[in-house]
Design an enzyme around this catalytic site. Structure first.
Site, PDB file in Angstrom:
ATOM      1  N   HIS A   1       0.873  -1.183   0.000  1.00 49.42           N
ATOM      2  CA  HIS A   1       0.000   0.000   0.000  1.00 49.42           C
ATOM      3  C   HIS A   1       0.903   1.223   0.000  1.00 49.42           C
ATOM      4  O   HIS A   1       1.638   1.443   0.965  1.00 49.42           O
ATOM      5  CB  HIS A   1      -0.901  -0.006   1.238  1.00 49.42           C
ATOM      6  CG  HIS A   1      -1.835  -1.179   1.275  1.00 49.42           C
ATOM      7  ND1 HIS A   1      -3.086  -1.151   0.693  1.00 49.42           N
ATOM      8  CD2 HIS A   1      -1.693  -2.423   1.801  1.00 49.42           C
ATOM      9  CE1 HIS A   1      -3.680  -2.326   0.870  1.00 49.42           C
ATOM     10  NE2 HIS A   1      -2.854  -3.118   1.538  1.00 49.42           N
TER      11      HIS A   1
ATOM     12  N   GLY B   1      -2.979  -2.626   9.890  1.00 46.04           N
ATOM     13  CA  GLY B   1      -1.867  -2.584   8.941  1.00 46.04           C
ATOM     14  C   GLY B   1      -0.553  -2.292   9.615  1.00 46.04           C
ATOM     15  O   GLY B   1      -0.512  -1.645  10.673  1.00 46.04           O
TER      16      GLY B   1
ATOM     17  N   ASP C   1      -8.597  -5.342  -2.529  1.00 50.14           N
ATOM     18  CA  ASP C   1      -7.903  -5.511  -1.248  1.00 50.14           C
ATOM     19  C   ASP C   1      -8.200  -4.386  -0.256  1.00 50.14           C
ATOM     20  O   ASP C   1      -8.299  -3.223  -0.612  1.00 50.14           O
ATOM     21  CB  ASP C   1      -6.389  -5.603  -1.436  1.00 50.14           C
ATOM     22  CG  ASP C   1      -5.702  -5.854  -0.108  1.00 50.14           C
ATOM     23  OD1 ASP C   1      -5.980  -6.891   0.502  1.00 50.14           O
ATOM     24  OD2 ASP C   1      -4.941  -4.983   0.346  1.00 50.14           O
TER      25      ASP C   1
ATOM     26  N   ASN D   1      -6.461   0.507  -3.047  1.00 51.24           N
ATOM     27  CA  ASN D   1      -7.341   1.240  -2.107  1.00 51.24           C
ATOM     28  C   ASN D   1      -6.773   2.631  -1.817  1.00 51.24           C
ATOM     29  O   ASN D   1      -6.516   3.003  -0.684  1.00 51.24           O
ATOM     30  CB  ASN D   1      -7.585   0.442  -0.821  1.00 51.24           C
ATOM     31  CG  ASN D   1      -6.318   0.072  -0.070  1.00 51.24           C
ATOM     32  OD1 ASN D   1      -5.226   0.068  -0.633  1.00 51.24           O
ATOM     33  ND2 ASN D   1      -6.454  -0.238   1.206  1.00 51.24           N
TER      34      ASN D   1
ATOM     35  N   ARG E   1      -0.261   4.381  -0.701  1.00 55.77           N
ATOM     36  CA  ARG E   1      -1.083   5.498  -0.172  1.00 55.77           C
ATOM     37  C   ARG E   1      -1.216   6.715  -1.077  1.00 55.77           C
ATOM     38  O   ARG E   1      -1.887   7.664  -0.704  1.00 55.77           O
ATOM     39  CB  ARG E   1      -0.561   5.957   1.195  1.00 55.77           C
ATOM     40  CG  ARG E   1      -0.487   4.874   2.245  1.00 55.77           C
ATOM     41  CD  ARG E   1      -1.856   4.304   2.569  1.00 55.77           C
ATOM     42  NE  ARG E   1      -1.806   3.376   3.698  1.00 55.77           N
ATOM     43  CZ  ARG E   1      -2.486   2.253   3.751  1.00 55.77           C
ATOM     44  NH1 ARG E   1      -3.281   1.888   2.762  1.00 55.77           N
ATOM     45  NH2 ARG E   1      -2.402   1.468   4.800  1.00 55.77           N
TER      46      ARG E   1
ATOM     47  N   ASP F   1       2.326  -6.923   2.447  1.00 54.63           N
ATOM     48  CA  ASP F   1       1.145  -6.134   2.828  1.00 54.63           C
ATOM     49  C   ASP F   1       1.593  -4.880   3.583  1.00 54.63           C
ATOM     50  O   ASP F   1       0.973  -4.479   4.579  1.00 54.63           O
ATOM     51  CB  ASP F   1       0.152  -6.955   3.653  1.00 54.63           C
ATOM     52  CG  ASP F   1      -1.243  -6.319   3.678  1.00 54.63           C
ATOM     53  OD1 ASP F   1      -1.404  -5.219   3.113  1.00 54.63           O
ATOM     54  OD2 ASP F   1      -2.156  -6.912   4.279  1.00 54.63           O
TER      55      ASP F   1
HETATM   56  O1  DOR Z   1      -3.978  -4.665   7.502  1.00 54.65           O
HETATM   57  C1  DOR Z   1      -4.380  -4.278   6.425  1.00 54.65           C
HETATM   58  N1  DOR Z   1      -4.166  -3.019   6.003  1.00 54.65           N
HETATM   59  N2  DOR Z   1      -5.063  -5.116   5.649  1.00 54.65           N
HETATM   60  C2  DOR Z   1      -5.689  -4.705   4.528  1.00 54.65           C
HETATM   61  O2  DOR Z   1      -6.305  -5.508   3.872  1.00 54.65           O
HETATM   62  C3  DOR Z   1      -5.642  -3.279   4.117  1.00 54.65           C
HETATM   63  C4  DOR Z   1      -4.448  -2.631   4.676  1.00 54.65           C
HETATM   64  C5  DOR Z   1      -4.485  -1.138   4.558  1.00 54.65           C
HETATM   65  O3  DOR Z   1      -4.817  -0.608   3.503  1.00 54.65           O
HETATM   66  O4  DOR Z   1      -4.093  -0.464   5.536  1.00 54.65           O
END
Ligand code: DOR
Length: 427
Positions: free
Chosen positions: A61, A323, A151, A93, A63, A304
């Protein structure tokens, strides 16, 4: 024209290991052999180190766009390069979400601008990840998107998921599922089990993942479309994927470093640092994840990597977002925790995820003349202590602060250029 020689390393790739130097010119490997002649090329010392194809992370991610206070594509790419990754798949996302060609092109272009690794945008399975209508796969596929996922959440509607798989199949794209039946996890902060009961906290039961793994395996069987399973976390999920692979279903799977390194007991601290989705599970689940990696049921190690600002992670456990950071600690955790041959660990970090992301032309290639020069030089014996303030990420939410880990990336070569030298990012 960049010229490099990686000197005195032990090459490790699909062909095994051998002592050799590697010469690089203009983005490609131009010579491989012992004691290559000295030229005016920049020399990178790899004494005592392994030289492997660059790592590929299927799950990060970054951001940007939308939450640049937590990470940008540049800071995330820097963390990736320091972790030995030459390519990362950026989760969709973002705000706006990656369900349209212009956002996907923006993400890719920001990656090129940063110049530290290849940023591979994923696309959404459904518009705005809302689970109601399919994203425009054809346009996104034409724009070079290969992996599609919602996701952060799973696609709840089975009928829609069936249609998604049917639409994906003729395009040759792959859907990647975050397996979570949301009606079973509302308000959950940790794994539902003994520890959770003791603490009196709302739990995320294993079955919420397993039901969706089961449903989607059936949908893959029905449609014949390929599918990738993101961040598997439970023993039963691993067993189902193992059986489905034995049957020949066209599936792949990944596990994250935290799902084999950390247990749910850490939530006894009620520290949101350990809140993650899917949650940290039990020692029995960890053993199953490790066995799944060892026998190839789980193809890839992913991070992740999920940066969150301090303000967000300091909220009470119920409100803090899930996360944790992962890019810079991934290799060390794999080396420290996994009882697997080094070649299998590197396979799960490099050429196997490269194939899933469809970037094998450029990443995860054997180290031979004319291969693109995307390489990682690492020392399996180097120990180091994780200091959050020293990480490249804009966020500090690592669960490993103060931990001493074994295994460190020394140099990373991306597109023929040294982007990390002696553990220091070069840009
Ligand atoms: O722990 C997580 N954080 N799992 C996810 O599926 C999304 C992610 C996030 O975008 O922070």
């Amino acid at each position: 024209m960049t010229r490099l020689i990686i000197r005195n390393g032990t090459l490790l790739d699909q062909h095994g290991t051998r002592r050799s130097d590697v010469a690089i010119e203009d983005g490609r490997i131009t010579a491989v052999g012992p004691s290559l002649p000295r030229t005016d090329a920049r020399e990178l010392d790899a004494t005592g180190c392994h030289v492997s194809p660059g790592f590929v992370d299927l799950h990060v991610h970054l951001r940007e766009p939308g939450k640049e206070e937590a990470e940008t594509i540049e800071t995330g790419s820097r963390g990736a390069a320091l972790g030995g990754f030459t390519a990362v798949v950026a989760m969709p996302n973002t705000t706006p979400p990656q369900d349209n060609v212009s956002t996907v092109e923006f993400v890719r272009a920001q990656g090129v601008r940063a110049g530290l690794c290849e940023v591979i945008p994923s696309g959404c399975i459904t518009l705005a990840r809302a689970g109601e209508a399919l994203a425009p796969y054809e346009a996104l596929s034409r724009a070079g998107v290969h992996l599609f996922t919602d996701d952060g959440s799973g696609v709840q509607n089975a009928g829609l998921m069936r249609r998604a798989l049917e639409a994906a199949k003729p395009l040759g794209i792959v859907l990647a599922q975050h397996c979570e039946v949301a009606s079973l996890t509302a308000g959950a902060v940790m794994h539902e089990g003994a520890c959770c009961c003791r603490l009196g906290l709302p739990g995320w039961p294993s079955i919420a993942e397993e039901l969706m793994v089961h449903r989607d395996l059936e949908l893959v069987r029905l449609t014949g479309a390929p599918m990738h399973f993101l961040h598997l976390s439970t023993a039963k999920s691993v067993a189902m994927v193992r059986a489905a692979k034995a049957e020949g279903l066209p599936i792949t799977a990944e596990a994250t470093t935290h799902h084999f390194a950390l247990t749910d007991e850490l939530l006894a601290s009620k520290d949101p640092l350990f809140k993650v989705n899917p949650p940290l599970r039990t020692p029995a689940d960890i053993a199953a994840i490790k066995a799944g990696l060892a026998d190839g049921t789980i193809d890839a190690i992913a991070t992740d990597h999920a940066p969150h600002s301090a303000a967000q992670k300091q909220l009470p456990l119920a409100e803090a977002p899930p996360g944790m950071l992962g890019l810079e600690t991934a290799l060390a955790l794999a080396l420290t925790e996994l009882d697997m041959p080094l070649q299998d660990i590197v396979a799960a970090l490099s050429w196997k995820p490269a194939a899933i992301a469809r970037v094998s032309e450029r990443h995860g290639r054997a180290i031979e003349v004319s291969s693109p020069a995307n390489l990682t030089v690492f020392d399996v014996n180097a120990t180091w202590t994780v200091v959050p303030e020293q990480l490249a990420s804009k966020s500090r939410n690592t669960p490993y602060a103060g931990k001493t880990l074994r295994g460190k990336v020394r140099h990373t070569v991306f597109n023929g250029g040294a982007v990390v030298v002696d553990g220091v990012a070069q840009r």
